[in-house]
Design a protein around this motif. Structure first.
Motif, PDB file in Angstrom:
ATOM      1  N   ILE A 176       0.827  -1.206   0.000  1.00 37.67           N
ATOM      2  CA  ILE A 176       0.000   0.000   0.000  1.00 37.67           C
ATOM      3  C   ILE A 176       0.861   1.256   0.000  1.00 37.67           C
ATOM      4  O   ILE A 176       0.632   2.190  -0.778  1.00 37.67           O
ATOM      5  N   ILE A 177       1.881   1.287   0.848  1.00 33.53           N
ATOM      6  CA  ILE A 177       2.749   2.464   0.927  1.00 33.53           C
ATOM      7  C   ILE A 177       3.541   2.651  -0.364  1.00 33.53           C
ATOM      8  O   ILE A 177       3.659   3.773  -0.876  1.00 33.53           O
ATOM      9  N   ALA A 178       4.066   1.559  -0.923  1.00 25.82           N
ATOM     10  CA  ALA A 178       4.817   1.662  -2.179  1.00 25.82           C
ATOM     11  C   ALA A 178       3.917   2.177  -3.298  1.00 25.82           C
ATOM     12  O   ALA A 178       4.341   3.016  -4.112  1.00 25.82           O
ATOM     13  N   VAL A 205       3.274   5.927  -2.735  1.00 27.33           N
ATOM     14  CA  VAL A 205       4.472   6.713  -3.049  1.00 27.33           C
ATOM     15  C   VAL A 205       4.632   6.851  -4.563  1.00 27.33           C
ATOM     16  O   VAL A 205       4.901   7.948  -5.072  1.00 27.33           O
ATOM     17  N   LEU A 206       4.446   5.777  -5.297  1.00 27.04           N
ATOM     18  CA  LEU A 206       4.579   5.852  -6.755  1.00 27.04           C
ATOM     19  C   LEU A 206       3.520   6.756  -7.375  1.00 27.04           C
ATOM     20  O   LEU A 206       3.820   7.548  -8.271  1.00 27.04           O
ATOM     21  N   VAL A 207       2.294   6.636  -6.914  1.00 23.58           N
ATOM     22  CA  VAL A 207       1.221   7.464  -7.477  1.00 23.58           C
ATOM     23  C   VAL A 207       1.450   8.938  -7.163  1.00 23.58           C
ATOM     24  O   VAL A 207       1.305   9.798  -8.035  1.00 23.58           O
ATOM     25  N   LEU A 208       1.805   9.232  -5.920  1.00 29.70           N
ATOM     26  CA  LEU A 208       1.936  10.635  -5.520  1.00 29.70           C
ATOM     27  C   LEU A 208       3.209  11.302  -6.031  1.00 29.70           C
ATOM     28  O   LEU A 208       3.240  12.526  -6.203  1.00 29.70           O
ATOM     29  N   THR A 209       4.250  10.527  -6.277  1.00 27.77           N
ATOM     30  CA  THR A 209       5.508  11.118  -6.758  1.00 27.77           C
ATOM     31  C   THR A 209       5.715  10.926  -8.252  1.00 27.77           C
ATOM     32  O   THR A 209       6.797  11.242  -8.766  1.00 27.77           O
ATOM     33  N   SER A 210       4.715  10.426  -8.952  1.00 25.04           N
ATOM     34  CA  SER A 210       4.879  10.156 -10.379  1.00 25.04           C
ATOM     35  C   SER A 210       5.191  11.396 -11.212  1.00 25.04           C
ATOM     36  O   SER A 210       5.987  11.294 -12.152  1.00 25.04           O
ATOM     37  N   LEU A 250       0.215   3.744 -13.206  1.00 25.53           N
ATOM     38  CA  LEU A 250      -0.372   2.413 -13.352  1.00 25.53           C
ATOM     39  C   LEU A 250       0.289   1.429 -12.399  1.00 25.53           C
ATOM     40  O   LEU A 250      -0.396   0.665 -11.708  1.00 25.53           O
ATOM     41  N   THR A 251       1.602   1.448 -12.333  1.00 26.99           N
ATOM     42  CA  THR A 251       2.318   0.556 -11.426  1.00 26.99           C
ATOM     43  C   THR A 251       1.942   0.839  -9.977  1.00 26.99           C
ATOM     44  O   THR A 251       1.674  -0.078  -9.198  1.00 26.99           O
ATOM     45  N   GLY A 252       1.905   2.113  -9.604  1.00 23.80           N
ATOM     46  CA  GLY A 252       1.506   2.481  -8.258  1.00 23.80           C
ATOM     47  C   GLY A 252       0.072   2.090  -7.954  1.00 23.80           C
ATOM     48  O   GLY A 252      -0.236   1.614  -6.860  1.00 23.80           O
ATOM     49  N   GLY A 253      -0.807   2.264  -8.915  1.00 23.44           N
ATOM     50  CA  GLY A 253      -2.203   1.886  -8.723  1.00 23.44           C
ATOM     51  C   GLY A 253      -2.385   0.394  -8.544  1.00 23.44           C
ATOM     52  O   GLY A 253      -3.200  -0.059  -7.729  1.00 23.44           O
ATOM     53  N   VAL A 254      -1.627  -0.375  -9.304  1.00 28.48           N
ATOM     54  CA  VAL A 254      -1.705  -1.833  -9.169  1.00 28.48           C
ATOM     55  C   VAL A 254      -1.184  -2.272  -7.802  1.00 28.48           C
ATOM     56  O   VAL A 254      -1.789  -3.115  -7.134  1.00 28.48           O
ATOM     57  N   LEU A 255      -0.069  -1.700  -7.378  1.00 33.83           N
ATOM     58  CA  LEU A 255       0.462  -2.041  -6.050  1.00 33.83           C
ATOM     59  C   LEU A 255      -0.504  -1.629  -4.944  1.00 33.83           C
ATOM     60  O   LEU A 255      -0.777  -2.408  -4.025  1.00 33.83           O
TER      61      LEU A 255
END
Length: 94
Positions: free
Chosen positions: A14-16, A19-24, A61-66
């Motif tokens: 969830i945290i990863a 982080v990916l979504v918000l820092t994309s 997309l990667t952040g959303g999947v994670l």
């Protein structure tokens, strides 16, 4: 696998993802700049913006999947529908 380890994995996913979504946006600019330097330092603006948008979509997309998989795993585990839940509770019969 202990319940503690499973919960840590769920929270880490969830945290990863968050982080990916918000820092994309920032990460995608850095990746697009690296791409530009790797291609001689100059490119057409439309090509650069296309590469930038591609990196941003890939990171989101990667952040959303994670994030989604971590949340789904957490919800299924909390509701008792997860794959690691045994019908006998915490006891495993051999």
């Amino acid at each position: 696998m202990s319940k503690y380890v499973v919960t840590l994995l769920q929270v880490a996913l969830i945290i990863a993802g968050l982080v990916l979504v918000l820092t994309s946006p920032g990460r995608s600019v850095s990746l697009a700049d690296a791409w530009l330097r790797g291609h001689g330092g100059s490119a057409d603006t439309s090509v650069y913006l296309s590469v930038l948008a591609g990196y941003m979509q890939a990171l989101r997309l990667t952040g959303g999947v994670l994030l989604g998989s971590g949340l789904l795993w957490l919800i299924l585990d909390a509701s008792g529908l997860g794959p690691l839940v045994h019908p006998e509770g915490d006891r495993q019969v051999h």
